[in-house]
Write a protein that holds these residues in place. Structure first.
Motif, PDB file in Angstrom:
ATOM      1  N   ASP A 122     -60.609  11.090 -66.914  1.00  0.00           N
ATOM      2  CA  ASP A 122     -59.154  10.907 -66.812  1.00  0.00           C
ATOM      3  C   ASP A 122     -58.712   9.754 -67.718  1.00  0.00           C
ATOM      4  O   ASP A 122     -59.526   9.198 -68.458  1.00  0.00           O
ATOM      5  CB  ASP A 122     -58.731  10.722 -65.344  1.00  0.00           C
ATOM      6  CG  ASP A 122     -59.243   9.412 -64.739  1.00  0.00           C
ATOM      7  OD1 ASP A 122     -59.762   8.563 -65.487  1.00  0.00           O
ATOM      8  OD2 ASP A 122     -59.109   9.234 -63.515  1.00  0.00           O
ATOM      9  N   GLU A 123     -57.427   9.394 -67.623  1.00  0.00           N
ATOM     10  CA  GLU A 123     -56.905   8.371 -68.552  1.00  0.00           C
ATOM     11  C   GLU A 123     -57.515   6.994 -68.323  1.00  0.00           C
ATOM     12  O   GLU A 123     -57.443   6.113 -69.172  1.00  0.00           O
ATOM     13  CB  GLU A 123     -55.357   8.329 -68.485  1.00  0.00           C
ATOM     14  CG  GLU A 123     -54.745   7.755 -67.241  1.00  0.00           C
ATOM     15  CD  GLU A 123     -54.878   8.646 -65.994  1.00  0.00           C
ATOM     16  OE1 GLU A 123     -54.596   8.137 -64.902  1.00  0.00           O
ATOM     17  OE2 GLU A 123     -55.259   9.833 -66.104  1.00  0.00           O
ATOM     18  N   GLN A 124     -58.176   6.819 -67.157  1.00  0.00           N
ATOM     19  CA  GLN A 124     -58.871   5.550 -66.880  1.00  0.00           C
ATOM     20  C   GLN A 124     -60.354   5.627 -67.269  1.00  0.00           C
ATOM     21  O   GLN A 124     -61.119   4.707 -67.009  1.00  0.00           O
ATOM     22  CB  GLN A 124     -58.790   5.235 -65.383  1.00  0.00           C
ATOM     23  CG  GLN A 124     -57.395   5.033 -64.849  1.00  0.00           C
ATOM     24  CD  GLN A 124     -56.844   3.691 -65.289  1.00  0.00           C
ATOM     25  OE1 GLN A 124     -57.559   2.706 -65.339  1.00  0.00           O
ATOM     26  NE2 GLN A 124     -55.578   3.678 -65.639  1.00  0.00           N
ATOM     27  N   GLU A 151     -68.200   1.626 -74.803  1.00  0.00           N
ATOM     28  CA  GLU A 151     -66.925   1.225 -75.418  1.00  0.00           C
ATOM     29  C   GLU A 151     -65.958   0.604 -74.419  1.00  0.00           C
ATOM     30  O   GLU A 151     -65.299  -0.380 -74.723  1.00  0.00           O
ATOM     31  CB  GLU A 151     -66.261   2.440 -76.071  1.00  0.00           C
ATOM     32  CG  GLU A 151     -67.036   2.926 -77.261  1.00  0.00           C
ATOM     33  CD  GLU A 151     -66.284   3.981 -78.050  1.00  0.00           C
ATOM     34  OE1 GLU A 151     -65.036   3.972 -78.029  1.00  0.00           O
ATOM     35  OE2 GLU A 151     -66.948   4.814 -78.667  1.00  0.00           O
ATOM     36  N   THR A 152     -65.847   1.214 -73.242  1.00  0.00           N
ATOM     37  CA  THR A 152     -64.862   0.732 -72.263  1.00  0.00           C
ATOM     38  C   THR A 152     -65.504  -0.091 -71.154  1.00  0.00           C
ATOM     39  O   THR A 152     -64.816  -0.803 -70.436  1.00  0.00           O
ATOM     40  CB  THR A 152     -64.162   1.924 -71.592  1.00  0.00           C
ATOM     41  OG1 THR A 152     -65.183   2.737 -70.972  1.00  0.00           O
ATOM     42  CG2 THR A 152     -63.393   2.758 -72.607  1.00  0.00           C
ATOM     43  N   GLY A 153     -66.818   0.049 -70.976  1.00  0.00           N
ATOM     44  CA  GLY A 153     -67.501  -0.640 -69.877  1.00  0.00           C
ATOM     45  C   GLY A 153     -67.377   0.088 -68.544  1.00  0.00           C
ATOM     46  O   GLY A 153     -67.912  -0.382 -67.536  1.00  0.00           O
ATOM     47  N   VAL A 154     -66.685   1.251 -68.513  1.00  0.00           N
ATOM     48  CA  VAL A 154     -66.528   1.980 -67.246  1.00  0.00           C
ATOM     49  C   VAL A 154     -67.914   2.328 -66.694  1.00  0.00           C
ATOM     50  O   VAL A 154     -68.766   2.858 -67.409  1.00  0.00           O
ATOM     51  CB  VAL A 154     -65.687   3.264 -67.431  1.00  0.00           C
ATOM     52  CG1 VAL A 154     -65.695   4.119 -66.157  1.00  0.00           C
ATOM     53  CG2 VAL A 154     -64.258   2.909 -67.817  1.00  0.00           C
ATOM     54  N   VAL A 155     -68.111   1.999 -65.398  1.00  0.00           N
ATOM     55  CA  VAL A 155     -69.403   2.271 -64.746  1.00  0.00           C
ATOM     56  C   VAL A 155     -69.250   3.564 -63.950  1.00  0.00           C
ATOM     57  O   VAL A 155     -68.288   3.733 -63.195  1.00  0.00           O
ATOM     58  CB  VAL A 155     -69.801   1.105 -63.809  1.00  0.00           C
ATOM     59  CG1 VAL A 155     -71.097   1.411 -63.075  1.00  0.00           C
ATOM     60  CG2 VAL A 155     -69.935  -0.194 -64.602  1.00  0.00           C
ATOM     61  N   GLU A 288     -61.456  -1.083 -61.821  1.00  0.00           N
ATOM     62  CA  GLU A 288     -62.104  -0.981 -60.500  1.00  0.00           C
ATOM     63  C   GLU A 288     -63.620  -0.961 -60.621  1.00  0.00           C
ATOM     64  O   GLU A 288     -64.320  -1.453 -59.761  1.00  0.00           O
ATOM     65  CB  GLU A 288     -61.708   0.325 -59.796  1.00  0.00           C
ATOM     66  CG  GLU A 288     -60.250   0.656 -59.849  1.00  0.00           C
ATOM     67  CD  GLU A 288     -59.519   0.059 -58.683  1.00  0.00           C
ATOM     68  OE1 GLU A 288     -59.623   0.635 -57.600  1.00  0.00           O
ATOM     69  OE2 GLU A 288     -58.849  -0.993 -58.870  1.00  0.00           O
ATOM     70  N   SER A 289     -64.109  -0.356 -61.687  1.00  0.00           N
ATOM     71  CA  SER A 289     -65.556  -0.169 -61.809  1.00  0.00           C
ATOM     72  C   SER A 289     -65.934  -0.323 -63.288  1.00  0.00           C
ATOM     73  O   SER A 289     -65.940   0.636 -64.055  1.00  0.00           O
ATOM     74  CB  SER A 289     -65.903   1.238 -61.303  1.00  0.00           C
ATOM     75  OG  SER A 289     -67.261   1.489 -61.486  1.00  0.00           O
TER      76      SER A 289
END
Ligand code: PLP
Length: 400
Positions: A122-124, A151-155, A288-289
Motif C-alpha cells: 500500500d502507500e505506506q 529503501e524505506t526501512g519498512v519491516v 509504525e514498523s
C-alpha cells in the motif's frame, strides 16, 4: 572536510574491532583451513568460532550457517535450492519491493519456466497478508519476503508471513540483510527455512555473507566444487572476512538495544527537524514498523540527485530514490510500488544512520539541507510561477 556518512543501508564502515580480529588472517595465519597441519587447522578453528558467533546472533545451530560471498549469493542460493529440491513445484511468491538480488533472479526464473506472483504494497509500503494467503498455491515452492526494506526501512511481519506459508506447505526465505543487528530475531521461534545476511551491512567487510538453512530442509548447492562448508558452498573460504563477520555479529548483538534507542533517536531528530523546517516534505514508509536507522524523505518539486550533489559539497553522504535506467532517472521500483506521486518520488532521499553517527552530524544536516532545498525549488521546473508557498522565512540563501 569531514565526511558525514548517512548511507549505511548501502554499506557500512568496518568496525575497528572487526578489522583487528581479521588482520592476522591476511599475513601471519594464512594457511588453508582445510589443511591437515596445525598452521591451517588453527584458521579452521577460527572459522568454527565465527560460525558459532553468527549462529548465536541468528539463534540457530552453527551447522545451520553457510558462509557465502554476499547477501545476493545467499538470496540466490536459497531460492535456487528451494526450486531444485522440489522439482514438482514451479511457483514462487515474492513482493514488488524486494532487493534486485531477489527480484532479478525471480524474473530470470520466470524466463526459465517458473511462475511468480508479486505481492503489492500500500502507500505506506505495507503488505496485505490476505493477498499472501490467496497467492500461495499447492505448487508454490517458496515464499520469499524480505524482513525489512532497504529503501524505506519498512519491516515486514515475517513471523506471520512464515506461519501462513508453512501452514500452506511452502518453504520460506527471508532476506534479512537490513535487519541483522537492528531488529532482533530468533530462528528457534521464527519458522523460516532460509535467511540471508550480508557482512558489509553490519560493519564487517564487503565480499562475505551468510545463509541460514534450517536443519532437515533439503538443500541443493549453488556452487559446485570442493567440500568446503560441508559440501554446501564450494570454494576456499574467505577466511579473514568470515572471521570479521563472526566478530561483527557479536558486536551487533551487544549493540542492538543502542541501535534502537541512540541511533533511532538520532534518526527521529533528523526526520522531525527536516519535516518541520521544509514544507512539502513527507516520510515514505510506515512509521509504525520501520528500521530504527532509516529515514526516506521526499522533498516535493526537486530532484534527488541534485540534492545529493549539493549535500556532497558539505561531505554529506546519502542515497536518492531514483535509478538511472536508459539514460533517464526513474523513481525506484519500491517508491513506484507504493504509488508515491511523481513530484515526491523524484525528490526522495534516504538517510541511513549507524552507531558511528553523532548528534553533531545530525545538526550539520539540519543546518545545510533546508537551504539546499530552497535553492533548488527556486529553479525547479515543476514549481508554478509566482508560487509563494516555498518562500523561505529567512535562511542564509534567501538573505541575498
Ligand atoms: N538484500 C538487501 C535488502 C540489500 O539491501 C542488499 C544490499 O543492498 C542485498 C540484498 C545485497 O547484498 P550484497 O551487496 O551483500 O550482495
Amino acid at each position: 572536510m569531514a565526511v558525514v556518512y548517512m548511507d549505511n543501508n548501502a554499506t557500512t564502515r568496518v568496525d575497528p574491532a572487526v578489522l583487528e580480529e581479521m588482520l592476522p588472517y591476511f599475513s601471519e595465519c594464512y594457511g588453508n583451513p582445510s589443511s591437515m597441519y596445525l598452521f591451517g587447522g588453527q584458521v579452521g578453528r577460527k572459522i568454527t568460532e565465527a560460525r558459532e558467533r553468527t549462529a548465536a546472533a541468528f539463534g540457530c545451530h552453527p551447522d545451520e550457517v553457510i558462509f557465502t560471498s554476499c547477501g545476493t549469493e545467499s538470496d540466490n542460493t536459497a531460492i535456487r535450492s528451494a526450486l531444485a529440491s522440489q522439482p514438482e513445484k514451479r511457483h514462487i511468491v515474492t513482493t514488488r519491493v524486494e532487493h534486485p538480488g531477489v527480484l532479478n533472479l525471480v524474473k530470470r526464473l520466470e524466463r526459465e519456466g517458473c511462475e511468480a506472483t508479486y505481492l503489492g504494497v500500500d502507500e505506506q509500503g505495507r503488505l496485505d497478508l490476505d493477498e499472501l494467503k490467496d497467492a500461495i498455491r499447492p505448487d508454490t515452492a517458496l515464499v520469499s519476503v524480505m524482513h525489512a526494506n532497504n529503501e524505506t526501512g519498512v519491516v515486514y511481519p515475517i513471523q506471520e508471513i512464515a506461519e501462513i506459508a508453512k501452514e500452506r506447505g511452502a518453504l520460506v526465505h527471508t532476506d534479512a540483510v537490513q535487519t541483522l543487528g537492528k531488529i532482533p530475531f530468533d530462528l528457534k521461534k521464527l519458522p523460516v527455512d532460509f535467511l540471508a545476511v550480508s557482512g558489509h551491512k553490519v560493519h564487517a567487510p564487503k565480499g562475505v555473507g551468510a545463509l541460514f538453512v534450517r536443519k532437515g530442509v533439503q538443500f541443493r548447492p549453488f556452487m559446485m566444487g570442493g567440500h568446503q562448508e560441508h559440501g554446501r558452498r564450494a570454494g576456499t573460504e574467505n577466511t579473514a572476512s568470515i572471521i570479521g563477520l563472526g566478530k561483527a555479529c557479536e558486536i551487533a548483538m551487544a549493540n542492538i538495544a543502542r541501535e534502537n534507542t541512540v541511533v533511532g533517536g538520532l534518526r527521529d531528530r533528523l526526520e522531525q527537524g527536516l519535516l518541520s523546517s521544509v514544507p512539502e516534505a513527507r516520510v515514505n514508509g510506515t512509521r509504525e514498523s520501520r528500521l530504527p536507522n532509516t529515514a526516506n524523505i521526499s522533498f516535493q518539486f526537486v530532484e534527488g540527485e541534485a540534492i545529493l550533489l549539493m549535500m556532497d559539497a558539505f561531505g554529506i553522504c546519502a542515497s536518492s530514490g531514483s535509478a538511472c535506467t536508459s539514460g533517464s532517472l526513474e523513481p525506484s521500483h519500491v517508491l513506484r510500488a507504493m504509488g508515491v506521486p511523481f513530484t515526491f518520488a523524484h525528490g526522495s532521499i534516504r538517510f541511513s544512520l549507524s552507531r558511528f553517527n553523532t548528534g553533531a552530524e545530525v545538526d550539520l544536516v539540519l543546518k545545510e539541507l533546508p537551504p539546499i532545498i530552497w535553492r533548488l525549488r527556486r529553479i525547479s521546473p515543476f514549481k508554478k510561477d509566482g508560487d509563494e508557498q516555498f518562500a523561505c522565512s529567512g535562511c542564509e540563501v534567501c538573505k541575498h
